[in-house]
Structures are given as C-alpha cells and as structure tokens.
Design a protein around this motif. Structure first.
Motif, short mmCIF file in Angstrom:
data_model
loop_
_atom_site.label_atom_id
_atom_site.label_comp_id
_atom_site.label_asym_id
_atom_site.label_seq_id
_atom_site.Cartn_x
_atom_site.Cartn_y
_atom_site.Cartn_z
N LYS A 114 66.01 4.30 -53.10
CA LYS A 114 65.99 3.44 -51.91
C LYS A 114 64.72 3.71 -51.10
N ALA A 115 64.40 4.97 -50.87
CA ALA A 115 63.19 5.32 -50.10
C ALA A 115 61.93 4.86 -50.83
N ARG A 116 61.90 5.07 -52.14
CA ARG A 116 60.73 4.63 -52.91
C ARG A 116 60.53 3.12 -52.78
N GLY A 117 61.61 2.38 -52.83
CA GLY A 117 61.51 0.93 -52.67
C GLY A 117 61.04 0.52 -51.28
N LEU A 118 61.60 1.17 -50.26
CA LEU A 118 61.17 0.87 -48.89
C LEU A 118 59.70 1.18 -48.68
N LEU A 119 59.26 2.32 -49.17
CA LEU A 119 57.84 2.68 -49.04
C LEU A 119 56.95 1.71 -49.80
N ARG A 120 57.38 1.33 -50.98
CA ARG A 120 56.61 0.38 -51.78
C ARG A 120 56.50 -0.96 -51.04
N ASP A 121 57.63 -1.44 -50.49
CA ASP A 121 57.64 -2.71 -49.78
C ASP A 121 56.83 -2.68 -48.49
N ALA A 122 56.83 -1.53 -47.81
CA ALA A 122 56.15 -1.42 -46.52
C ALA A 122 54.71 -0.96 -46.63
N SER A 123 54.29 -0.52 -47.81
CA SER A 123 52.98 0.12 -47.92
C SER A 123 51.82 -0.77 -47.51
N ALA A 124 51.85 -2.05 -47.84
CA ALA A 124 50.74 -2.94 -47.47
C ALA A 124 50.64 -3.07 -45.94
N THR A 125 51.78 -3.25 -45.28
CA THR A 125 51.79 -3.36 -43.82
C THR A 125 51.31 -2.07 -43.17
N LEU A 126 51.79 -0.94 -43.67
CA LEU A 126 51.41 0.36 -43.10
C LEU A 126 49.93 0.64 -43.33
N ALA A 127 49.43 0.34 -44.53
CA ALA A 127 48.01 0.55 -44.83
C ALA A 127 47.13 -0.34 -43.96
N GLU A 128 47.55 -1.58 -43.76
CA GLU A 128 46.80 -2.50 -42.91
C GLU A 128 46.77 -2.00 -41.47
N THR A 129 47.89 -1.49 -40.99
CA THR A 129 47.97 -0.94 -39.64
C THR A 129 47.00 0.22 -39.47
N VAL A 130 47.00 1.14 -40.43
CA VAL A 130 46.09 2.29 -40.37
C VAL A 130 44.63 1.81 -40.39
N GLY A 131 44.33 0.89 -41.30
CA GLY A 131 42.96 0.38 -41.40
C GLY A 131 42.50 -0.28 -40.11
N GLN A 132 43.34 -1.13 -39.53
CA GLN A 132 42.99 -1.80 -38.28
C GLN A 132 42.83 -0.80 -37.13
#
Length: 165
Positions: free
Chosen positions: A121-139
């Motif tokens: 479940k955690a692996r799936g959540l991280l996979r699904d959220a990774s693009a949003t989280l990476a974009e947030t960090v980049g911005q």
C-alpha cells in the motif's frame, strides 16, 4: 490541495550572504543552505499531508524505507539515519503501521531488534504521489536557490564551481 499549489505560502527570506557579520564564510554558507532547505521542507509539508495523509517526519521514514530492499531496516538504523530519538520513532512507526503503510517484525537473530518495511500500500501511494512531490521540491528549490545559495555551495565545495566551467 490544488489551491495550495496554485497559491503557495510565501517562503522566508534567506540570511544575507553579503558578509560583514561575525560568521566565517563556511558558517554563513551553511546558514544560507539551511534556510533554503528549510523553506523547501515548509512547502513540502502541506503537499505531503494532502497527498499521503502523513506528517513530514513520517514521510521521511517512508522515503528512507523506499530506498531500501523489501526486507526493510532496523529501527535503530532508521533513528540513526534520521537523527531521531528512538522513543519518537517508535510512535511514528506505530502511526504508520496503524495506517497500513509499514510492517514491523522481530529480527531473527536479535530478540530486541525490530525491522520495519514498507507495505505494498505504501509503495503504491509513494509511486502515485512521486511526480507531485518531485515537482513540489523542484519548484520550491527554484524559488529559494538563487545566486547567493549557488555561491555558498561553491564556496563550501569548490569542485561544484569547477564542474560549471
């Protein structure tokens, strides 16, 4: 959550790099970098809560476990890597376990040792959220890393400046 991303809270200004204070260049550079990473963390907190429904500290645990083999890590190692007291970590792991995001099990060769691993479940959540989280960090980094912070990094690590040329 989308509204929070469209109108992020204003991030704090970094300390001056102009000099003239009491700090040597290395400490001044460290303070600039600390302020920048703190600002990134501040922006990431709300996105983490909105996408994963965990605290920032719990998110750090999940990220640490995501970079490990499936069997996980011992709690003492997690505490050491994150610089957290073991008692606080025990509470955070319990919260993550209650949410179905991690498992805990005794280490075979050590009765006192506890190993923590991500659930599917955690692996799936991280996979699904990774693009949003990476974009947030980049911005966030783009917003807070300017010429002063780049200069500070290069002063601390001259090899970075050499790589630019």
């Amino acid at each position: 959550m989308a509204a929070a991303q469209e109108h992020p809270a204003e991030l704090p200004e970094c300390p001056s790099h102009a000099g003239g204070g009491l700090l040597p260049d290395e400490l001044r550079a460290w303070m600039l970098l600390l302020a920048a990473t703190g600002a990134v963390e501040q922006r990431l907190r709300s996105v983490v809560k909105g996408t994963l429904d965990v605290s920032h500290d719990e998110f750090l645990i999940l990220c640490l476990l995501a970079e490990q083999p499936r069997e996980g890590l011992r709690m003492t190692r997690i505490a050491a890597l994150l610089g957290r007291p073991k008692t606080r970590l025990t509470y955070q792991i319990a919260c993550l376990q209650h949410a179905g995001l991690v498992t805990r099990k005794a280490v075979c060769d050590d009765k006192r040792g506890i190993e923590v691993a991500l659930t599917d479940k955690a692996r799936g959540l991280l996979r699904d959220a990774s693009a949003t989280l990476a974009e947030t960090v980049g911005q966030a980094f783009a917003h807070v890393i300017g010429p002063e912070q780049r200069e500070a990094l290069c002063a601390l690590m001259p090899e970075l400046a050499e790589d630019q040329h």
